[in-house]
Design an enzyme around this catalytic site. Sequence first.
Site, PDB file in Angstrom:
ATOM      1  N   LYS A 133       0.819  -1.219   0.000  1.00 29.23           N
ATOM      2  CA  LYS A 133       0.000   0.000   0.000  1.00 29.23           C
ATOM      3  C   LYS A 133       0.849   1.264   0.000  1.00 29.23           C
ATOM      4  CE  LYS A 133      -4.388  -1.579   1.915  1.00 29.23           C
ATOM      5  NZ  LYS A 133      -5.423  -1.340   2.939  1.00 29.23           N
ATOM      6  N   LYS A 214      -4.811 -10.159  -6.567  1.00 26.30           N
ATOM      7  CA  LYS A 214      -6.039 -10.553  -5.863  1.00 26.30           C
ATOM      8  C   LYS A 214      -7.192  -9.593  -6.212  1.00 26.30           C
ATOM      9  CE  LYS A 214      -5.521  -8.030  -1.606  1.00 26.30           C
ATOM     10  NZ  LYS A 214      -5.379  -7.865  -0.225  1.00 26.30           N
ATOM     11  N   LYS A 217     -11.226  -4.220  -3.726  1.00 29.92           N
ATOM     12  CA  LYS A 217     -12.251  -3.173  -3.830  1.00 29.92           C
ATOM     13  C   LYS A 217     -11.753  -1.998  -4.654  1.00 29.92           C
ATOM     14  CE  LYS A 217     -13.859  -3.830   0.900  1.00 29.92           C
ATOM     15  NZ  LYS A 217     -13.300  -3.364   2.165  1.00 29.92           N
TER      16      LYS A 217
HETATM   17  P1  AMP Z   1     -10.920  -5.860   3.002  1.00 29.32           P
HETATM   18  O1  AMP Z   1     -11.775  -5.774   1.785  1.00 29.32           O
HETATM   19  O2  AMP Z   1      -9.460  -5.689   2.684  1.00 29.32           O
HETATM   20  O3  AMP Z   1     -11.394  -5.021   4.147  1.00 29.32           O
HETATM   21  O4  AMP Z   1     -11.019  -7.386   3.469  1.00 29.32           O
HETATM   22  C1  AMP Z   1     -12.077  -7.903   4.253  1.00 29.32           C
HETATM   23  C2  AMP Z   1     -11.993  -9.399   4.353  1.00 29.32           C
HETATM   24  O5  AMP Z   1     -12.098 -10.014   3.056  1.00 29.32           O
HETATM   25  C3  AMP Z   1     -10.652  -9.904   4.929  1.00 29.32           C
HETATM   26  O6  AMP Z   1     -10.909 -11.039   5.731  1.00 29.32           O
HETATM   27  C4  AMP Z   1      -9.862 -10.291   3.710  1.00 29.32           C
HETATM   28  O7  AMP Z   1      -8.891 -11.280   3.974  1.00 29.32           O
HETATM   29  C5  AMP Z   1     -10.951 -10.822   2.798  1.00 29.32           C
HETATM   30  N1  AMP Z   1     -10.577 -10.646   1.380  1.00 29.32           N
HETATM   31  C6  AMP Z   1     -10.354  -9.462   0.743  1.00 29.32           C
HETATM   32  N2  AMP Z   1     -10.022  -9.664  -0.552  1.00 29.32           N
HETATM   33  C7  AMP Z   1     -10.033 -11.023  -0.738  1.00 29.32           C
HETATM   34  C8  AMP Z   1      -9.788 -11.873  -1.870  1.00 29.32           C
HETATM   35  N3  AMP Z   1      -9.474 -11.373  -3.064  1.00 29.32           N
HETATM   36  N4  AMP Z   1      -9.906 -13.209  -1.685  1.00 29.32           N
HETATM   37  C9  AMP Z   1     -10.242 -13.747  -0.479  1.00 29.32           C
HETATM   38  N5  AMP Z   1     -10.486 -12.999   0.621  1.00 29.32           N
HETATM   39  C10 AMP Z   1     -10.386 -11.646   0.511  1.00 29.32           C
END
Ligand code: AMP
Length: 350
Positions: A133, A214, A217
């Site tokens: 990041k 990956k 968002k």
């Molecule tokens: P975030 O969107 O970064 O706040 O992530 C929220 C949750 O979603 C966390 O538990 C992440 O590990 C999971 N997560 C985010 N992106 C992925 C992805 N591409 N594949 C699997 N899990 C994800």
Amino acid sequence: MISHPVSGRLPVPRRAATYHSAMTRVFSGVQPTGALHLGNYLGAFRQWVAGQRESDCYFCVVDLHSLTVEHEPGELAALTLDTAACFLAAGLEPDLVTLFVQSHVHEHAEMAWLLECNVSFGELSRMTQFKEKAAGRGAVKAGLFTYPALMAADILLYDTDRVPVGDDQRQHLELTRDVAMRFNNRYGETFVVPEAAVPEAAARVMDLQAPTQKMSKSEGSPLGRIDLLDGPEEVTQKIRRAVTDTDGEVSYDPDRKPGVSNLLEIMSAVTGEPVAEVASRYQQYGSLKADLAEALVEMLQPVRKRYELYSSDPGEMANLLEQGADKAAAVASKTLARAKEAMGLLGRTA
Ligand code: AMP
Ligand code: TRP
């Protein structure tokens, strides 16, 4: 052993089991940084929902974490409510779990400071999420660097046993465990040492257009991401246009064939079949994509229905989050007091 200067009590070694009832305590969080996607659903939400009946669950919209990168102040409050509505849309039942907003429970920020004083600069420098990041950013916020201490605070405040997250959070969980064990060794038993719970399939859902990255968002093209609230046409179109390769052979090989392997892994997560079995059923990309699109449409349909229900009443959602914050604060304040006392801070007499 020196007795506590105010309470006069000797610090009593505490065992994890005495902190809360016999039920496994679960905690997890998601940042209110944009539309939630299939990676969030398969990596995190599905595990949350699966465990909600047999565990004592706390789920949090981690808005303080979202301040570590540029954000739009005029949009944050609505995004926070919307993220909470998506938790329920994914299948959480409001009367089974405790749902709240991180900034409503001030103990998170306070505990983060105590933990920042128990984690080293070197440890934080090794965090790959920070490195990713921070790369290419002119002014990196100090909060982006200390982010893992706030995440450890989130988890440790609730005497958490299990933290269901996607694969990208493993390193943060390892750091949380290290900090908890170090604190317990230095100051006496204070924290429960938590475990990460990462799903077997689709722990890292990849971008459909750039399958070596990956699904996220904020990064990548909208075509590479299936949003939780995408309708049947969008889902079908995105899967149909997902990048594969030219040799046309369906096989699971994430290094050589990242695109089709990602599709196979998503299919395995959706159907519960081992990925090798899924791969053996298909000869052509076209039929794999058609079946996958159908399976995803079916899986996401109830999510969209529930979202309509919960997002239509922001007042009710806000009420629910108020009650959640009260319940969370009752637990968090006790753990914080325990940590402050263990570190030797002077307690108040009144
Ligand atoms: P975030 O969107 O970064 O706040 O992530 C929220 C949750 O979603 C966390 O538990 C992440 O590990 C999971 N997560 C985010 N992106 C992925 C992805 N591409 N594949 C699997 N899990 C994800
Ligand atoms: N860092 C997590 C993410 O980006 C979000 C998060 C913050 C979290 N605090 C947490 C996840 C505590 C689990 C537990 O995905």
